[in-house]
Enzyme design. Structure first.
Site, mmCIF file in Angstrom:
data_model
loop_
_atom_site.group_PDB
_atom_site.id
_atom_site.type_symbol
_atom_site.label_atom_id
_atom_site.label_comp_id
_atom_site.label_asym_id
_atom_site.label_seq_id
_atom_site.Cartn_x
_atom_site.Cartn_y
_atom_site.Cartn_z
ATOM 1 C CG ASP A 46 0.435 2.901 -4.754
ATOM 2 O OD1 ASP A 46 0.956 3.591 -5.763
ATOM 3 O OD2 ASP A 46 0.439 3.017 -3.409
ATOM 4 C CG ASN A 84 -3.700 8.170 6.081
ATOM 5 O OD1 ASN A 84 -3.453 8.328 5.878
ATOM 6 N ND2 ASN A 84 -5.096 7.643 5.732
ATOM 7 C CG HIS A 111 -1.900 6.149 3.205
ATOM 8 N ND1 HIS A 111 -2.951 7.198 2.914
ATOM 9 C CD2 HIS A 111 -1.101 6.654 2.169
ATOM 10 C CE1 HIS A 111 -2.861 8.124 1.851
ATOM 11 N NE2 HIS A 111 -1.592 7.137 1.221
ATOM 12 C CD GLU A 124 -5.616 5.322 3.332
ATOM 13 O OE1 GLU A 124 -5.574 5.048 3.644
ATOM 14 O OE2 GLU A 124 -6.101 5.337 1.726
#
Length: 242
Positions: A67, A136, A138, A143
């Site tokens: 990313d 979380n 990811h 996400e």
């Protein structure tokens, strides 16, 4: 999914570096999928030491990062392109022409993402994909969502991710709100996957990844379905997995 217990961050880093170096030794022209963030830095530092000793050679390796922040050019000190050069590539003998990161400077999200998908597909997808995991759940910047993403795409970062990444910026206002990221389907095309995790803040995400239901609410949970996935995590990150 294999789970390898590490005593602490240093032990996790060594064990992860062992797996990565074995891939490079067994296939010198391998394709590595790489991750940024604080978790893999120790593994990169270990690989640099082994390269300096002559134990591993990166001359034929090519890499594709997961990313990049949207709006940051390669030379921006906060870009992942810059991060990889500083923390890994400049310490080994890799050909920088064979290192790839999504083009965050391209304002045309569709074009930037389609081009990155084309490049990763042309490379035959990673032989080994290194992943961290967010608090979380990811992976990359995928996400929690209602569906699993497919190809490279532009994402709006959640507040929790912006907060977690703000430690790397002078102000939380400086943290980009969007990023280009490989999709979950692309990540799953890798022939092997290595996940690294450390610290108590990752314990719930690691448990959900390994033992929770497979759901896009925890993107990492899909790794349960991969045929060759290894998790290397320290005692704190594995606290809920006993």
């Amino acid at each position: 999914m294999r789970i390898i217990h590490a005593k602490d961050y240093a032990d996790m880093s060594r064990k992860a570096a062992n797996i990565i170096s074995a891939q490079v030794i067994l296939k010198p022209d391998c394709v590595l999928g790489l991750a940024t963030g604080s978790t893999p830095i120790g593994a990169y530092e270990q690989l640099i030491k082994w390269y300096e000793k002559g134990d591993v050679d990166f001359a034929e390796v090519s890499t594709y990062n997961l990313d990049e922040y949207r709006g940051l050019g390669h030379d921006d000190p906060q870009s992942y392109h810059y991060f990889m050069n500083k923390n890994f590539f400049h310490g080994i003998n890799i050909d920088l022409a064979n290192t790839h990161v999504p083009d965050g400077a391209n304002p045309d999200a569709d074009a930037a993402c389609a081009e990155y998908d084309r490049m990763v597909e042309a490379a035959g997808y990673p032989d080994l994909q290194l992943l961290g995991i967010g608090n979380n759940g990811h992976i990359g910047f995928n996400e929690p969502d209602s569906v699993f993403s497919k190809g490279t795409h532009c994402v709006d970062l959640t507040e929790s991710t912006i907060q977690a990444n703000s430690r790397l910026f002078e102000s939380i206002d400086d943290v980009p709100r969007q990023a280009y990221t490989m999709g979950v389907q692309t990540i799953m095309r890798a022939r092997s996957i290595l996940v690294v995790a450390n610290g108590p803040k990752k314990a719930q995400a690691v448990y959900d990844m390994c033992f929770g239901p497979v759901t896009p609410a925890c993107p990492a949970s899909i790794l349960q379905l991969h045929t060759n996935c290894t998790v290397v995590a320290d005692e704190e990150a594995l606290a809920l997995c006993h």
